[in-house]
Design a protein around this motif. Sequence first.
Motif, PDB file in Angstrom:
ATOM      1  N   LEU A  73       0.893  -1.245   0.145  1.00 24.33           N
ATOM      2  CA  LEU A  73       0.014   0.105  -0.017  1.00 24.33           C
ATOM      3  C   LEU A  73       0.907   1.402   0.023  1.00 24.33           C
ATOM      4  O   LEU A  73       0.758   2.187  -0.578  1.00 24.33           O
ATOM      5  N   GLU A  74       1.984   1.310   0.803  1.00 25.97           N
ATOM      6  CA  GLU A  74       2.908   2.403   0.678  1.00 25.97           C
ATOM      7  C   GLU A  74       3.392   2.448  -0.376  1.00 25.97           C
ATOM      8  O   GLU A  74       3.637   3.631  -1.122  1.00 25.97           O
ATOM      9  N   THR A  75       3.957   1.498  -1.112  1.00 31.14           N
ATOM     10  CA  THR A  75       4.675   1.514  -2.389  1.00 31.14           C
ATOM     11  C   THR A  75       3.568   2.188  -3.514  1.00 31.14           C
ATOM     12  O   THR A  75       4.007   2.984  -4.191  1.00 31.14           O
ATOM     13  N   TYR A  76       2.454   1.608  -3.361  1.00 34.82           N
ATOM     14  CA  TYR A  76       1.444   2.217  -4.107  1.00 34.82           C
ATOM     15  C   TYR A  76       1.323   3.522  -4.091  1.00 34.82           C
ATOM     16  O   TYR A  76       1.227   4.743  -5.124  1.00 34.82           O
ATOM     17  N   GLY A  77       1.184   4.017  -2.995  1.00 34.30           N
ATOM     18  CA  GLY A  77       0.867   5.510  -2.643  1.00 34.30           C
ATOM     19  C   GLY A  77       2.037   6.345  -3.081  1.00 34.30           C
ATOM     20  O   GLY A  77       1.934   7.503  -3.710  1.00 34.30           O
ATOM     21  N   ASN A  78       3.428   6.037  -2.766  1.00 33.53           N
ATOM     22  CA  ASN A  78       4.504   6.704  -3.429  1.00 33.53           C
ATOM     23  C   ASN A  78       4.674   6.751  -4.969  1.00 33.53           C
ATOM     24  O   ASN A  78       4.970   7.657  -5.691  1.00 33.53           O
ATOM     25  N   ASP A  79       4.297   5.505  -5.685  1.00 28.27           N
ATOM     26  CA  ASP A  79       4.181   5.529  -7.411  1.00 28.27           C
ATOM     27  C   ASP A  79       3.066   6.731  -7.713  1.00 28.27           C
ATOM     28  O   ASP A  79       3.557   7.191  -8.542  1.00 28.27           O
ATOM     29  N   LEU A  80       2.122   6.708  -7.090  1.00 27.12           N
ATOM     30  CA  LEU A  80       1.022   7.658  -7.296  1.00 27.12           C
ATOM     31  C   LEU A  80       1.377   8.968  -7.145  1.00 27.12           C
ATOM     32  O   LEU A  80       1.388   9.899  -8.319  1.00 27.12           O
ATOM     33  N   VAL A  81       2.327   9.470  -6.129  1.00 27.10           N
ATOM     34  CA  VAL A  81       2.883  10.619  -6.282  1.00 27.10           C
ATOM     35  C   VAL A  81       3.786  10.898  -7.416  1.00 27.10           C
ATOM     36  O   VAL A  81       3.653  12.080  -7.912  1.00 27.10           O
ATOM     37  N   ASN A  82       4.752  10.038  -7.400  1.00 26.62           N
ATOM     38  CA  ASN A  82       5.710  10.197  -8.652  1.00 26.62           C
ATOM     39  C   ASN A  82       5.048  10.174 -10.110  1.00 26.62           C
ATOM     40  O   ASN A  82       5.398  11.111 -10.959  1.00 26.62           O
ATOM     41  N   SER A  83       3.863   9.689 -10.272  1.00 23.61           N
ATOM     42  CA  SER A  83       3.229   9.737 -11.481  1.00 23.61           C
ATOM     43  C   SER A  83       2.499  11.080 -11.452  1.00 23.61           C
ATOM     44  O   SER A  83       2.603  11.748 -12.630  1.00 23.61           O
ATOM     45  N   VAL A  84       2.035  11.572 -10.501  1.00 15.91           N
ATOM     46  CA  VAL A  84       1.278  12.959 -10.888  1.00 15.91           C
ATOM     47  C   VAL A  84       2.359  14.070 -10.623  1.00 15.91           C
ATOM     48  O   VAL A  84       2.196  14.714 -11.800  1.00 15.91           O
ATOM     49  N   VAL A 101      10.096  25.065 -11.226  1.00 17.57           N
ATOM     50  CA  VAL A 101       9.166  24.580 -10.569  1.00 17.57           C
ATOM     51  C   VAL A 101       9.677  23.983  -9.506  1.00 17.57           C
ATOM     52  O   VAL A 101      10.680  23.177  -9.185  1.00 17.57           O
ATOM     53  N   GLU A 102       8.975  23.957  -8.179  1.00 19.08           N
ATOM     54  CA  GLU A 102       9.204  23.116  -7.202  1.00 19.08           C
ATOM     55  C   GLU A 102       7.838  22.083  -6.707  1.00 19.08           C
ATOM     56  O   GLU A 102       6.947  22.436  -7.311  1.00 19.08           O
ATOM     57  N   LYS A 103       8.370  21.158  -6.103  1.00 19.28           N
ATOM     58  CA  LYS A 103       7.255  20.339  -5.656  1.00 19.28           C
ATOM     59  C   LYS A 103       7.234  20.282  -3.957  1.00 19.28           C
ATOM     60  O   LYS A 103       8.310  20.079  -3.157  1.00 19.28           O
ATOM     61  N   ILE A 104       6.243  20.077  -3.531  1.00 17.25           N
ATOM     62  CA  ILE A 104       5.945  19.985  -2.087  1.00 17.25           C
ATOM     63  C   ILE A 104       4.709  18.774  -1.987  1.00 17.25           C
ATOM     64  O   ILE A 104       3.773  18.475  -2.815  1.00 17.25           O
ATOM     65  N   VAL A 105       5.451  17.597  -1.215  1.00 21.66           N
ATOM     66  CA  VAL A 105       4.360  16.472  -0.987  1.00 21.66           C
ATOM     67  C   VAL A 105       4.104  16.365   0.355  1.00 21.66           C
ATOM     68  O   VAL A 105       5.102  16.419   1.198  1.00 21.66           O
ATOM     69  N   SER A 106       3.027  16.324   0.691  1.00 17.79           N
ATOM     70  CA  SER A 106       2.593  16.362   2.062  1.00 17.79           C
ATOM     71  C   SER A 106       1.390  15.340   2.313  1.00 17.79           C
ATOM     72  O   SER A 106       0.927  14.621   1.147  1.00 17.79           O
ATOM     73  N   SER A 107       0.988  14.833   3.767  1.00 18.79           N
ATOM     74  CA  SER A 107      -0.251  14.017   3.597  1.00 18.79           C
ATOM     75  C   SER A 107      -1.135  14.508   4.719  1.00 18.79           C
ATOM     76  O   SER A 107      -0.600  15.430   5.613  1.00 18.79           O
ATOM     77  N   GLY A 108      -2.291  14.180   4.791  1.00 17.82           N
ATOM     78  CA  GLY A 108      -3.294  14.519   5.692  1.00 17.82           C
ATOM     79  C   GLY A 108      -4.723  14.823   4.789  1.00 17.82           C
ATOM     80  O   GLY A 108      -4.985  14.434   3.636  1.00 17.82           O
ATOM     81  N   ASP A 109      -5.457  15.557   5.474  1.00 19.74           N
ATOM     82  CA  ASP A 109      -6.583  15.913   4.778  1.00 19.74           C
ATOM     83  C   ASP A 109      -6.414  17.136   3.986  1.00 19.74           C
ATOM     84  O   ASP A 109      -5.950  18.196   4.499  1.00 19.74           O
ATOM     85  N   ALA A 110      -6.870  16.899   2.609  1.00 23.60           N
ATOM     86  CA  ALA A 110      -6.278  17.666   1.430  1.00 23.60           C
ATOM     87  C   ALA A 110      -6.688  19.127   1.953  1.00 23.60           C
ATOM     88  O   ALA A 110      -5.694  20.001   1.698  1.00 23.60           O
ATOM     89  N   LYS A 111      -8.071  19.294   2.353  1.00 22.04           N
ATOM     90  CA  LYS A 111      -8.458  20.712   2.575  1.00 22.04           C
ATOM     91  C   LYS A 111      -7.892  21.495   3.603  1.00 22.04           C
ATOM     92  O   LYS A 111      -7.209  22.660   3.282  1.00 22.04           O
ATOM     93  N   ASP A 112      -7.304  20.833   4.739  1.00 27.90           N
ATOM     94  CA  ASP A 112      -6.602  21.409   5.608  1.00 27.90           C
ATOM     95  C   ASP A 112      -5.335  21.786   5.490  1.00 27.90           C
ATOM     96  O   ASP A 112      -4.551  22.709   5.854  1.00 27.90           O
ATOM     97  N   VAL A 113      -4.805  20.622   4.811  1.00 27.11           N
ATOM     98  CA  VAL A 113      -3.307  20.675   4.465  1.00 27.11           C
ATOM     99  C   VAL A 113      -3.040  21.948   3.402  1.00 27.11           C
ATOM    100  O   VAL A 113      -1.830  22.656   3.750  1.00 27.11           O
ATOM    101  N   ILE A 114      -3.755  21.836   2.490  1.00 25.38           N
ATOM    102  CA  ILE A 114      -3.660  22.885   1.224  1.00 25.38           C
ATOM    103  C   ILE A 114      -3.866  24.087   1.797  1.00 25.38           C
ATOM    104  O   ILE A 114      -2.714  25.166   1.837  1.00 25.38           O
ATOM    105  N   CYS A 115      -4.612  24.646   2.901  1.00 22.38           N
ATOM    106  CA  CYS A 115      -4.812  25.874   3.469  1.00 22.38           C
ATOM    107  C   CYS A 115      -3.475  26.093   4.391  1.00 22.38           C
ATOM    108  O   CYS A 115      -3.064  27.387   4.421  1.00 22.38           O
ATOM    109  N   LYS A 116      -3.299  25.174   5.213  1.00 24.15           N
ATOM    110  CA  LYS A 116      -2.080  25.453   6.058  1.00 24.15           C
ATOM    111  C   LYS A 116      -0.790  25.844   5.280  1.00 24.15           C
ATOM    112  O   LYS A 116      -0.365  26.923   5.670  1.00 24.15           O
ATOM    113  N   ILE A 117      -0.420  24.984   4.290  1.00 25.10           N
ATOM    114  CA  ILE A 117       0.938  25.268   3.600  1.00 25.10           C
ATOM    115  C   ILE A 117       0.782  26.557   2.831  1.00 25.10           C
ATOM    116  O   ILE A 117       1.523  27.460   2.795  1.00 25.10           O
TER     117      ILE A 117
END
Lengths: 165, 165
Positions: A73-84, A101-117
Amino acid sequence: MEAVKLKKKDCKIVVAVDESEESMYALSWCLCNLISQTTINKLILLYVKPPPPVYSSLDVAGYIFSGDVIRALETYGNDLVNSVMGRAEDICGKFSSDVNVEKIVSSGDAKDVICKIVNRIKPDTLVMGSHGYGFFKRAFLGSVSDHCAKHVQCPVVIVKHPEKI
Amino acid sequence: MEAVKLKKKDCKIVVAVDESEESMYALSWCLCNLISQTTINKLILLYVKPPPPVYSSLDVAGYIFSGDVIRALETYGNDLVNSVMGRAEDICGKFSSDVNVEKIVSSGDAKDVICKIVNRIKPDTLVMGSHGYGFFKRAFLGSVSDHCAKHVQCPVVIVKHPEKI
């Protein structure tokens, strides 16, 4: 006068990306409409993974989760990040080589994390897809873009995919 | 590929304006960030007046409304339209002479009228202020920008005035 205050040399834009077509369309819209030759453009691609599930050694049916399943499951999540992120970078490359271009990858509830960042890094603009869910999903789950439009401090662009309206 | 579809020669942008500082700031933001030298830019200033009140010849206290009062209210409404549009045109003129400015004045419930007009004239982008009301006002009255972000078909930019966050 507002005009003078808004003129800037540097332009920092955050685009919230995920695996949807809509978010890639929002990124394309941003590159077409917000990237100017007269500014130094920094584009920050922000991807938020769902929060990691809390695995119990026993699931509800009483089966034991093996370490292999959890790792898969963790590998699948990381593959998805790399693909996107890979796809998003390809789109950026096709539009302009002037964009840093810079990249930020974070995790959590998308709406809260986006606002916070976004409220921490204070970009000039946040761009995101609308995820125009149908009435029930929107009414009961709410929408990430609605939430961000209310809670981030910078201008927010909400882009709908024209084929999904 | 999304990129090719998005490239356009003409760019039509609707900016919803009203008497607030925030909407004038949103217009300035639009002129700074969305108007490009490489496109033919049409900017449509859209102002929505509240619906005309239905005047009874007697008000609740039993007083008779004279025609003079009604005419005075109508004159005030028209003065407000002229003032808002004049200010908006001044801002446009200060930014660029390359922008073809059109004006639309309508009346009714702002959120419904904006959506209806925008979905009819199909601009590339709608720009508006957020009117970041406090929690109670937003929760109970809703916000024009929330409604428009959900119901218009084009990309929507919601701009908050930096001093009112």
